[in-house]
Design a protein around this motif. Structure first.
Motif, mmCIF file in Angstrom:
data_model
loop_
_atom_site.group_PDB
_atom_site.id
_atom_site.type_symbol
_atom_site.label_atom_id
_atom_site.label_comp_id
_atom_site.label_asym_id
_atom_site.label_seq_id
_atom_site.Cartn_x
_atom_site.Cartn_y
_atom_site.Cartn_z
ATOM 1 N N PHE A 80 0.818 -1.216 0.000
ATOM 2 C CA PHE A 80 0.000 0.000 0.000
ATOM 3 C C PHE A 80 0.848 1.261 0.000
ATOM 4 C CE2 PHE A 80 -2.471 -3.276 2.366
ATOM 5 C CZ PHE A 80 -3.291 -3.605 1.296
ATOM 6 N N VAL A 81 2.122 1.106 -0.346
ATOM 7 C CA VAL A 81 3.001 2.267 -0.433
ATOM 8 C C VAL A 81 2.802 2.870 -1.820
ATOM 9 C CG1 VAL A 81 5.382 3.086 -0.329
ATOM 10 C CG2 VAL A 81 4.636 1.192 1.138
ATOM 11 N N ARG A 82 1.901 3.837 -1.882
ATOM 12 C CA ARG A 82 1.570 4.519 -3.126
ATOM 13 C C ARG A 82 0.843 5.804 -2.772
ATOM 14 N NH1 ARG A 82 -0.950 0.323 -6.569
ATOM 15 N NH2 ARG A 82 0.370 -1.071 -5.437
ATOM 16 N N PRO A 83 0.943 6.788 -3.640
ATOM 17 C CA PRO A 83 0.241 8.047 -3.365
ATOM 18 C C PRO A 83 -1.259 7.809 -3.191
ATOM 19 C CG PRO A 83 1.744 8.302 -5.218
ATOM 20 C CD PRO A 83 1.695 6.830 -4.898
ATOM 21 N N GLY A 84 -1.821 8.458 -2.179
ATOM 22 C CA GLY A 84 -3.252 8.371 -1.946
ATOM 23 C C GLY A 84 -3.687 7.296 -0.991
ATOM 24 N N LEU A 85 -2.756 6.460 -0.530
ATOM 25 C CA LEU A 85 -3.087 5.410 0.436
ATOM 26 C C LEU A 85 -2.179 5.531 1.647
ATOM 27 C CD1 LEU A 85 -3.628 2.030 -1.444
ATOM 28 C CD2 LEU A 85 -5.308 3.345 -0.176
ATOM 29 N N GLN A 86 -2.756 5.327 2.798
ATOM 30 C CA GLN A 86 -2.001 5.333 4.042
ATOM 31 C C GLN A 86 -2.257 4.007 4.734
ATOM 32 O OE1 GLN A 86 0.027 7.856 5.230
ATOM 33 N NE2 GLN A 86 0.586 6.439 6.832
ATOM 34 N N GLY A 87 -1.222 3.174 4.846
ATOM 35 C CA GLY A 87 -1.361 1.885 5.513
ATOM 36 C C GLY A 87 -1.722 2.045 6.979
ATOM 37 N N VAL A 88 -2.487 1.106 7.487
ATOM 38 C CA VAL A 88 -2.857 1.098 8.899
ATOM 39 C C VAL A 88 -1.758 0.347 9.643
ATOM 40 C CG1 VAL A 88 -4.540 0.273 10.598
ATOM 41 C CG2 VAL A 88 -5.318 1.151 8.388
ATOM 42 N N PRO A 89 -1.128 0.971 10.650
ATOM 43 C CA PRO A 89 -0.133 0.233 11.442
ATOM 44 C C PRO A 89 -0.799 -0.917 12.187
ATOM 45 C CG PRO A 89 -0.402 2.501 12.261
ATOM 46 C CD PRO A 89 -1.337 2.329 11.108
ATOM 47 N N VAL A 90 -0.074 -2.003 12.408
ATOM 48 C CA VAL A 90 -0.690 -3.178 13.036
ATOM 49 C C VAL A 90 -1.307 -2.842 14.394
ATOM 50 C CG1 VAL A 90 0.598 -4.945 11.791
ATOM 51 C CG2 VAL A 90 1.521 -4.034 13.916
ATOM 52 N N GLN A 91 -0.703 -1.927 15.136
ATOM 53 C CA GLN A 91 -1.276 -1.583 16.441
ATOM 54 C C GLN A 91 -2.556 -0.763 16.295
ATOM 55 O OE1 GLN A 91 1.684 -0.636 15.322
ATOM 56 N NE2 GLN A 91 2.091 1.512 15.759
ATOM 57 N N GLY A 92 -2.881 -0.333 15.074
ATOM 58 C CA GLY A 92 -4.108 0.419 14.831
ATOM 59 C C GLY A 92 -5.205 -0.389 14.167
ATOM 60 N N MET A 93 -4.944 -1.668 13.902
ATOM 61 C CA MET A 93 -5.972 -2.490 13.251
ATOM 62 C C MET A 93 -7.121 -2.735 14.229
ATOM 63 S SD MET A 93 -3.701 -5.086 10.944
ATOM 64 C CE MET A 93 -5.141 -5.936 10.293
ATOM 65 N N HIS A 94 -8.341 -2.675 13.696
ATOM 66 C CA HIS A 94 -9.534 -2.832 14.525
ATOM 67 C C HIS A 94 -10.693 -3.268 13.651
ATOM 68 C CE1 HIS A 94 -9.743 1.193 12.797
ATOM 69 N NE2 HIS A 94 -11.056 1.061 12.878
ATOM 70 N N CYS A 95 -11.695 -3.812 14.280
ATOM 71 C CA CYS A 95 -12.908 -4.244 13.598
ATOM 72 C C CYS A 95 -14.050 -3.388 14.147
ATOM 73 C CB CYS A 95 -13.145 -5.727 13.861
ATOM 74 S SG CYS A 95 -14.506 -6.433 12.934
ATOM 75 N N THR A 96 -14.487 -2.416 13.360
ATOM 76 C CA THR A 96 -15.510 -1.477 13.816
ATOM 77 C C THR A 96 -16.866 -2.156 13.913
ATOM 78 O OG1 THR A 96 -14.327 0.364 12.792
ATOM 79 C CG2 THR A 96 -16.659 0.717 13.296
ATOM 80 N N LEU A 97 -17.521 -1.984 15.054
ATOM 81 C CA LEU A 97 -18.876 -2.486 15.253
ATOM 82 C C LEU A 97 -19.901 -1.410 14.917
ATOM 83 C CD1 LEU A 97 -18.090 -4.300 18.555
ATOM 84 C CD2 LEU A 97 -19.054 -5.410 16.542
ATOM 85 N N ASP A 100 -4.732 12.101 1.248
ATOM 86 C CA ASP A 100 -4.469 13.123 0.228
ATOM 87 C C ASP A 100 -3.849 12.466 -0.997
ATOM 88 O OD1 ASP A 100 -5.410 15.094 1.932
ATOM 89 O OD2 ASP A 100 -3.410 15.529 2.736
ATOM 90 N N GLY A 101 -4.349 12.790 -2.169
ATOM 91 C CA GLY A 101 -3.866 12.210 -3.418
ATOM 92 C C GLY A 101 -4.618 10.967 -3.842
ATOM 93 N N ALA A 102 -5.714 10.647 -3.153
ATOM 94 C CA ALA A 102 -6.465 9.425 -3.448
ATOM 95 C C ALA A 102 -6.988 9.393 -4.878
ATOM 96 C CB ALA A 102 -7.622 9.260 -2.470
ATOM 97 N N GLU A 103 -7.205 10.571 -5.463
ATOM 98 C CA GLU A 103 -7.716 10.587 -6.836
ATOM 99 C C GLU A 103 -6.732 9.961 -7.826
ATOM 100 O OE1 GLU A 103 -5.492 14.249 -5.885
ATOM 101 O OE2 GLU A 103 -7.213 13.321 -4.934
ATOM 102 N N SER A 104 -5.462 9.806 -7.431
ATOM 103 C CA SER A 104 -4.476 9.214 -8.342
ATOM 104 C C SER A 104 -4.355 7.699 -8.188
ATOM 105 C CB SER A 104 -3.108 9.859 -8.112
ATOM 106 O OG SER A 104 -2.617 9.519 -6.831
ATOM 107 N N ILE A 105 -5.102 7.109 -7.261
ATOM 108 C CA ILE A 105 -5.029 5.655 -7.067
ATOM 109 C C ILE A 105 -5.582 4.951 -8.294
ATOM 110 C CG2 ILE A 105 -5.883 3.699 -5.718
ATOM 111 C CD1 ILE A 105 -6.011 5.574 -3.307
ATOM 112 N N GLN A 106 -4.829 4.017 -8.785
ATOM 113 C CA GLN A 106 -5.266 3.176 -9.897
ATOM 114 C C GLN A 106 -5.763 1.857 -9.304
ATOM 115 O OE1 GLN A 106 -5.297 4.170 -13.133
ATOM 116 N NE2 GLN A 106 -4.715 6.165 -12.283
ATOM 117 N N ALA A 107 -7.077 1.729 -9.189
ATOM 118 C CA ALA A 107 -7.666 0.560 -8.528
ATOM 119 C C ALA A 107 -7.249 -0.740 -9.203
ATOM 120 C CB ALA A 107 -9.184 0.684 -8.482
ATOM 121 N N VAL A 108 -7.139 -0.727 -10.517
ATOM 122 C CA VAL A 108 -6.781 -1.957 -11.237
ATOM 123 C C VAL A 108 -5.367 -2.409 -10.857
ATOM 124 C CG1 VAL A 108 -6.330 -2.951 -13.512
ATOM 125 C CG2 VAL A 108 -8.386 -1.586 -13.136
#
Length: 181
Positions: A18-35, A124-132
């Protein structure tokens, strides 16, 4: 929230993807399952004692359970790993939604009412993400992907987005029946 070991095991196959403009990886200590994501609500807007009494009584009717998470999906605002089974997760979400409604606080429930954990959020920069190309990178993981977490407590947090990551402040932790306090 998963333990650090559970989160590390779930995230390991995706490290660096996920190292690309427009994406910010979630650190493992920040992973959660939202209810329940109660949009438009701050902890000062809620009778916390009443809410915690309600949720605590309900939590004592539930036994800890396991959620299994699978390959990631590229969504509108995040890359997430989806989980199963839907039950008892959906029942917990419904009870929490009703408890928030009973509290009298005005809020909107976010639509993400299914078991999932985000691995990366748009920033920021999410508009440049190439989903494919992102989907191709994820499809390139040539091994079975799944992992489990033990859900044995509920966490109440106040959350906000700082433009790059979801941030939160812990407010309370409510163990399920039989879970260690």
């Amino acid at each position: 929230m998963p333990t650090l070991d559970e989160a590390s095991a779930l995230a390991a196959p995706f490290t660096g993807r996920f190292v690309r403009p427009g994406l910010q990886g979630v650190p493992v200590q920040g992973m959660h399952c939202t209810l329940l994501h109660a949009v438009g609500l701050a902890h000062g807007d809620v009778d916390l004692d009443g809410l915690l009494t309600d949720v605590g009584a309900y939590a004592q009717t539930l036994r800890p359970f396991t959620l299994t998470f699978d390959r990631p999906a590229v969504g509108n605002v995040a890359v997430e790993i989806n989980g199963w089974p839907r039950s008892p997760f959906a029942e917990i979400v419904e009870h929490l939604t009703q408890a928030m409604t009973r509290s009298g606080a005005a809020f909107t429930a976010a639509p993400s009412r299914y078991p999932h954990m985000s691995l990366a959020y748009t920033s920021d920069g999410a508009e440049s993400i190439q989903a494919v190309s992102l989907k191709e990178a994820l499809a390139g993981i040539a091994r079975p992907l799944s992992g489990t977490i033990l859900a044995d407590r509920l966490h109440l947090v106040e959350q906000w987005h700082d433009g790059a990551q979801i941030m939160w402040q812990p407010i309370a932790e409510v163990p399920l029946a039989g879970a260690k306090a």
